[in-house]
Enzyme design. Structure first.
Site, PDB file in Angstrom:
ATOM      1  CB  ILE A 137      -1.026   0.084   1.174  1.00  0.00           C
ATOM      2  CG1 ILE A 137      -2.012   1.205   0.942  1.00  0.00           C
ATOM      3  CG2 ILE A 137      -0.404   0.098   2.514  1.00  0.00           C
ATOM      4  CD1 ILE A 137      -3.217   1.004   1.995  1.00  0.00           C
ATOM      5  CE1 TYR A 172      -1.932  -0.755   6.948  1.00  0.00           C
ATOM      6  CE2 TYR A 172       0.356  -1.092   7.992  1.00  0.00           C
ATOM      7  CZ  TYR A 172      -0.466  -0.765   6.845  1.00  0.00           C
ATOM      8  OH  TYR A 172       0.144  -0.676   5.663  1.00  0.00           O
ATOM      9  CD  GLU A 218       3.755 -10.167   5.758  1.00  0.00           C
ATOM     10  OE1 GLU A 218       3.379 -11.158   6.138  1.00  0.00           O
ATOM     11  OE2 GLU A 218       3.382  -9.210   4.732  1.00  0.00           O
ATOM     12  CG  ASN A 263       6.082   2.762   8.175  1.00  0.00           C
ATOM     13  OD1 ASN A 263       5.754   3.547   8.583  1.00  0.00           O
ATOM     14  ND2 ASN A 263       5.940   2.312   6.773  1.00  0.00           N
TER      15      ASN A 263
END
Length: 162
Positions: free
Chosen positions: A80, A126, A114, A119
């Site tokens: 993404i 998420y 993952e 990050n």
């Protein structure tokens, strides 16, 4: 915990499946977004029946994309990315909610992904969307200093499409 998602409506945003002619824009976003970008041949391989290759458009221009592989009853978010000028605009969340909703509609039980341990911004996105840490993959990602671990996250989806 199962999470149900409703559409995030916006007059200037559209999410649709990508087509071959969208690849030049996808590749430009990919190259500017990652130190180790996917190749054109990898993206071409995403036009398969068991993959969903979504793009988010703002006023008709590609602003980001997501690649999801359907495996049995799992939707695996493989990539993404949002273009640099559109980051921190809510488009990643918009696209994530769309793909989760579609996975549920398509009968998937969970969405897996993952994310690099470094990050934090992506991990926070998420986690605020209901994903939970379920593991770690040592040395999963290439990095400038060798390899970097990945956090594995999962979100159970309702499968009802609501």
């Amino acid at each position: 915990m199962s999470v149900s998602y409703r559409a995030v409506e916006s007059l200037d945003r559209e999410v649709r499946l990508l087509r071959d002619q969208d690849l030049p824009d996808v590749l430009e976003i990919e190259r500017t977004g990652y130190s180790f970008p996917w190749t054109e041949s990898v993206f071409r391989d995403c036009f398969r029946p068991d993959y969903r290759f979504w793009g988010v458009f703002v006023v008709g221009e590609l602003a980001g994309y997501a690649v999801v592989a359907y495996m049995a009853d799992d939707a695996h978010l493989l990539n993404i990315c949002i273009s640099g000028r559109n980051r921190r605009s809510g488009l990643a969340r918009h696209l994530l909610r769309h793909l989760v909703r579609e996975a549920a509609t398509d009968g998937m039980v969970q969405v897996l992904l993952e994310v690099r341990v470094s990050n934090q911004a992506a991990a926070e996105l998420y986690l605020t969307e209901g994903f939970a840490d379920i593991g770690r993959r040592p040395g999963y990602y290439p990095s400038s200093s060798g390899r970097e671990d990945a956090r594995v996250l999962s979100l159970k989806v309702s499968g009802t499409g609501d």
